[in-house]
Each structure stands twice: as structure tokens, then as C-alpha cells.
Motif scaffolding. Structure first.
Motif, PDB file in Angstrom:
ATOM      1  N   PHE A  15      13.285  53.156  24.783  1.00 48.10           N
ATOM      2  CA  PHE A  15      13.201  53.730  26.126  1.00 48.10           C
ATOM      3  C   PHE A  15      12.548  52.755  27.111  1.00 48.10           C
ATOM      4  O   PHE A  15      13.111  52.427  28.156  1.00 48.10           O
ATOM      5  N   LEU A  16      11.353  52.276  26.741  1.00 53.79           N
ATOM      6  CA  LEU A  16      10.645  51.363  27.635  1.00 53.79           C
ATOM      7  C   LEU A  16      11.356  50.013  27.733  1.00 53.79           C
ATOM      8  O   LEU A  16      11.495  49.451  28.823  1.00 53.79           O
ATOM      9  N   GLY A  17      11.807  49.497  26.584  1.00 53.07           N
ATOM     10  CA  GLY A  17      12.485  48.203  26.579  1.00 53.07           C
ATOM     11  C   GLY A  17      13.764  48.223  27.395  1.00 53.07           C
ATOM     12  O   GLY A  17      14.061  47.282  28.132  1.00 53.07           O
ATOM     13  N   GLY A  18      14.544  49.305  27.269  1.00 51.93           N
ATOM     14  CA  GLY A  18      15.774  49.423  28.055  1.00 51.93           C
ATOM     15  C   GLY A  18      15.485  49.432  29.543  1.00 51.93           C
ATOM     16  O   GLY A  18      16.181  48.793  30.336  1.00 51.93           O
ATOM     17  N   ASP A  19      14.426  50.149  29.939  1.00 51.81           N
ATOM     18  CA  ASP A  19      14.047  50.206  31.355  1.00 51.81           C
ATOM     19  C   ASP A  19      13.617  48.835  31.858  1.00 51.81           C
ATOM     20  O   ASP A  19      14.049  48.377  32.920  1.00 51.81           O
ATOM     21  N   TRP A  20      12.766  48.139  31.089  1.00 51.10           N
ATOM     22  CA  TRP A  20      12.304  46.806  31.490  1.00 51.10           C
ATOM     23  C   TRP A  20      13.462  45.812  31.548  1.00 51.10           C
ATOM     24  O   TRP A  20      13.537  44.986  32.453  1.00 51.10           O
ATOM     25  N   LEU A  21      14.355  45.907  30.575  1.00 58.28           N
ATOM     26  CA  LEU A  21      15.483  44.981  30.518  1.00 58.28           C
ATOM     27  C   LEU A  21      16.397  45.150  31.721  1.00 58.28           C
ATOM     28  O   LEU A  21      16.844  44.172  32.332  1.00 58.28           O
ATOM     29  N   VAL A  22      16.673  46.398  32.079  1.00 53.22           N
ATOM     30  CA  VAL A  22      17.534  46.664  33.238  1.00 53.22           C
ATOM     31  C   VAL A  22      16.894  46.137  34.518  1.00 53.22           C
ATOM     32  O   VAL A  22      17.543  45.472  35.333  1.00 53.22           O
ATOM     33  N   GLY A 164      10.110  37.329  32.648  1.00 57.81           N
ATOM     34  CA  GLY A 164       9.179  37.930  31.696  1.00 57.81           C
ATOM     35  C   GLY A 164       9.539  39.360  31.371  1.00 57.81           C
ATOM     36  O   GLY A 164       9.476  39.775  30.199  1.00 57.81           O
ATOM     37  N   LEU A 165       9.947  40.130  32.386  1.00 61.22           N
ATOM     38  CA  LEU A 165      10.315  41.524  32.171  1.00 61.22           C
ATOM     39  C   LEU A 165      11.568  41.624  31.303  1.00 61.22           C
ATOM     40  O   LEU A 165      11.672  42.490  30.433  1.00 61.22           O
ATOM     41  N   THR A 166      12.513  40.716  31.543  1.00 57.65           N
ATOM     42  CA  THR A 166      13.743  40.702  30.747  1.00 57.65           C
ATOM     43  C   THR A 166      13.444  40.399  29.283  1.00 57.65           C
ATOM     44  O   THR A 166      13.948  41.072  28.376  1.00 57.65           O
ATOM     45  N   LEU A 167      12.634  39.374  29.028  1.00 57.84           N
ATOM     46  CA  LEU A 167      12.287  38.999  27.653  1.00 57.84           C
ATOM     47  C   LEU A 167      11.468  40.087  26.971  1.00 57.84           C
ATOM     48  O   LEU A 167      11.687  40.390  25.788  1.00 57.84           O
ATOM     49  N   LEU A 168      10.550  40.686  27.709  1.00 61.93           N
ATOM     50  CA  LEU A 168       9.742  41.769  27.154  1.00 61.93           C
ATOM     51  C   LEU A 168      10.621  42.962  26.782  1.00 61.93           C
ATOM     52  O   LEU A 168      10.465  43.561  25.706  1.00 61.93           O
ATOM     53  N   GLY A 169      11.556  43.298  27.682  1.00 63.82           N
ATOM     54  CA  GLY A 169      12.466  44.407  27.407  1.00 63.82           C
ATOM     55  C   GLY A 169      13.346  44.129  26.207  1.00 63.82           C
ATOM     56  O   GLY A 169      13.574  45.006  25.363  1.00 63.82           O
ATOM     57  N   LEU A 170      13.858  42.894  26.103  1.00 63.35           N
ATOM     58  CA  LEU A 170      14.711  42.530  24.981  1.00 63.35           C
ATOM     59  C   LEU A 170      13.946  42.644  23.658  1.00 63.35           C
ATOM     60  O   LEU A 170      14.448  43.188  22.674  1.00 63.35           O
ATOM     61  N   GLY A 171      12.713  42.146  23.660  1.00 66.21           N
ATOM     62  CA  GLY A 171      11.897  42.230  22.448  1.00 66.21           C
ATOM     63  C   GLY A 171      11.620  43.669  22.053  1.00 66.21           C
ATOM     64  O   GLY A 171      11.664  44.023  20.864  1.00 66.21           O
ATOM     65  N   ALA A 172      11.355  44.519  23.033  1.00 69.85           N
ATOM     66  CA  ALA A 172      11.054  45.926  22.749  1.00 69.85           C
ATOM     67  C   ALA A 172      12.259  46.649  22.166  1.00 69.85           C
ATOM     68  O   ALA A 172      12.127  47.428  21.214  1.00 69.85           O
ATOM     69  N   VAL A 173      13.455  46.390  22.715  1.00 68.60           N
ATOM     70  CA  VAL A 173      14.628  47.088  22.184  1.00 68.60           C
ATOM     71  C   VAL A 173      15.032  46.543  20.814  1.00 68.60           C
ATOM     72  O   VAL A 173      15.545  47.284  19.974  1.00 68.60           O
ATOM     73  N   VAL A 174      14.793  45.259  20.555  1.00 70.19           N
ATOM     74  CA  VAL A 174      15.096  44.696  19.235  1.00 70.19           C
ATOM     75  C   VAL A 174      14.219  45.365  18.175  1.00 70.19           C
ATOM     76  O   VAL A 174      14.708  45.831  17.140  1.00 70.19           O
ATOM     77  N   LEU A 175      12.925  45.415  18.419  1.00 76.12           N
ATOM     78  CA  LEU A 175      12.014  46.042  17.469  1.00 76.12           C
ATOM     79  C   LEU A 175      12.259  47.546  17.373  1.00 76.12           C
ATOM     80  O   LEU A 175      12.254  48.127  16.280  1.00 76.12           O
ATOM     81  N   GLY A 176      12.482  48.181  18.529  1.00 72.80           N
ATOM     82  CA  GLY A 176      12.730  49.617  18.540  1.00 72.80           C
ATOM     83  C   GLY A 176      13.973  49.973  17.746  1.00 72.80           C
ATOM     84  O   GLY A 176      13.984  50.946  16.984  1.00 72.80           O
TER      85      GLY A 176
END
Length: 305
Positions: A15-22, A164-176
Motif C-alpha cells: 500500500f505505502l510502496g505503491g503510493d510512493w512509487l506512483v 528517492g521516493l521512487t526507489l523507496l516505493g520500489l523497495g517497499a513493494v518488492v519486500l511487501g
């Protein structure tokens, strides 16, 4: 208990990673002069579908094809009945067919490809390439036909903040995605629930959270066209990009229930949405409530199959 906590953590990461990535991807696209229409219809649409892509890839590579395919079909069903239904209950949606005609027809065409892709009992490299090829055509057409403006994109103005937001979001959705698939599989085995049903319900709802958040916020803000556009774009990507890319990476066996039950359901509700937009052009709270009831009935009636 730990397994359930991991499941919740995986959903939260998606949820958070998708939002940050977008937000990050949209900011980067605008920063480098990508057409605003493409940012809204393609970058955001693909961004909110990233959790589905990573979950399906993880599941297929991990030998859990039921979750991989169930996630794609289940997300499309959830996007229409659950997400759009929720948005309509919050506030009536005025839907203009002319504005979304191309994308609505592409969404209908995508679901009608599913019987072909599933017919042999496996989504092979060939079917995957067909789906990815169709995606490429869709993107080219969207790029050539881009027009209009996307307003109020909630993204940082600074280039490095967007990166940074894109990379953070990508990392969050990968782990999630990884922890969601693993925990959902354990729960499925513990309760004797099929992987297909876990993919169609828990995982599908979890990976649809970015769409739910985006669509509900659009409805609350009165941006009714964004509510429909987000769902239509996401459903196109779910089939053409996610199922296609997954099959290109590794062949995906198809459980018989998908062909017998869930594919006809997703085709029926997709065509029903197309007809609703074309003939009525409006979705009130009564329709929204009926859609939510339909989703509950679908989960309840098919849960034991």
C-alpha cells in the motif's frame, strides 16, 4: 500469529510502496517532460499495478501459479466491484463514454484474450509475448493520442526527492510482495484453502489497495473521471503487462477453475461496466451498493470451489 503479522506487513508495504512509487514516478515523468496524459493514464496506471506484477512474478517463480493468476483475475474483479463500488457509494460517479472509449474497449479486449491464453492449460511464452505485444500497441496508441492535462499530481518538485521516493516505493513493494505471497501460502495450507482462492481474494484485495486509495480519494475530491480512469488503466495493465510479463519469464500453469468460473465472471462484469458507462453514464450509490454486494457474493459463493 507471526504469519498474520507478516501478511499485514506485506499488505502495508504494498500500500505505502505503491503510493510512493506512483508519486515519485509521476514527479520524474513531469520533470523530464513526459506528456501529462501519459503521466496520468500510463505512469500512474502502471505504478498502481506494480504490486500485482511483483506478487505474480514472485508466486510464479516460487511454484505457486494459483496465486499468480488468481491475483491478476481477482484484482480486476476487485477493481470493478469493490473499488468502483466503494467510490460510487461515497459519491455518485458521472461517467462519460466518449472520454474513455479507447481505454474501455482495450479493457474489454484484454479480458476477452483470457480464454485464448488459458485454453491450453498453461500461459506459455507464446501467449505471454502476445499479451506484451498488445501492451506495446496500447502504449504506442496512448502516446500518439495523448492530450489534455493532469492536474494536482501530488509529487515532490525536487528531482532527487522524486528519485528517492521512487526507489523507496520500489523497495517497499518488492519486500511487501515477497512476504505477502509467503504468508498467504502458509495460511492457505493451514486452512486447506486453495492457492487459487487465496490469490483471488486476500492477495487480490491486498494488491488492489493502491487503486482503492487512489480511487476513493478521487471520489472524495469530486474527481469522478479519475476514479474510472485509474481502474480502467489498471485492469488493462493487470492482464497485458502482469500476466504477459510473468508468462515471458516463466510458463504459468492454469488451474481448471479459472477457465470454468473466474474468467467468465471477470468477462461478464467488465462488459457490464462497459454497457453501464455507454448506456447510463452514471453510477449512483444504489449501483455502488449492488456492486459491493456482488463482490461479497462472488467471494462467498466461489470460496469453496
Amino acid at each position: 500469529m507471526l504469519t498474520y503479522l507478516i501478511l499485514i506487513g506485506g499488505l502495508l508495504g504494498l500500500f505505502l510502496g505503491g503510493d510512493w512509487l506512483v508519486k515519485g514516478a509521476s514527479g520524474l515523468a513531469l520533470r523530464f517532460g513526459v506528456a501529462p496524459m501519459i503521466v496520468g493514464a500510463v505512469v500512474v496506471g502502471f505504478g498502481t499495478s506494480t504490486p500485482e506484477l511483483l506478487v505474480s512474478l514472485n508466486a510464479a517463480l516460487g511454484g505457486q501459479p494459483g496465486i499468480a493468476i488468481g491475483n491478476v483475475i481477482g484484482s480486476n474483479i476487485a477493481n470493478i466491484l469493490l473499488v468502483l463500488g466503494t467510490a460510487a457509494v461515497i459519491g455518485p460517479l458521472v461517467l462519460t463514454f466518449a472520454e474513455f472509449r479507447k481505454d474501455l474497449l482495450w479493457m474489454a479486449g484484454a479480458v476477452l484474450i483470457l480464454p485464448y491464453a488459458f485454453w491450453s492449460g498453461e500461459v506459455s511464452l507464446v501467449e505471454g509475448l502476445v499479451l506484451v505485444g498488445a501492451l506495446a500497441v496500447y502504449l504506442v496508441i496512448s502516446l500518439k493520442g495523448s492530450r489534455g492535462e493532469v492536474e494536482d499530481i501530488d509529487a515532490p518538485a525536487n528531482l532527487w526527492a522524486n528519485i528517492g521516493l521512487t526507489l523507496l516505493g520500489l523497495g517497499a513493494v518488492v519486500l511487501g510482495a515477497h512476504y505477502l505471497v509467503q504468508s498467504a501460502s502458509i495460511i492457505a495450507r493451514d486452512f486447506g484453502i486453495s492457492e487459487a482462492m487465496i490469490g483471488l481474494s486476500i492477495v487480490a484485495i491486498g494488491t488492489s489497495l493502491p487503486e482503492l486509495a487512489t480511487t476513493v480519494m478521487a471520489a472524495i475530491r469530486g474527481e469522478r473521471d479519475i476514479a474510472l480512469g485509474n481502474i480502467v488503466g489498471s485492469n488493462i495493465f493487470n492482464i497485458l503487462a502482469i500476466l504477459g510479463i510473468t508468462a515471458v519469464v516463466t510458463p504459468v500453469p492454469v488451474d481448471a477453475r479459472f477457465m470454468a468460473v473466474d474468467t467468465p465472471v471477470v468477462i461478464a462484469i467488465t462488459l457490464a461496466l462497459l454497457a453501464l458507462v455507454y448506456f447510463v453514464g452514471r453510477m449512483n450509490r444504489l449501483v455502488g451498493g449492488a456492486m459491493l454486494a456482488g463482490y461479497v457474493a462472488y467471494i462467498a459463493l466461489t470460496g469453496g470451489l
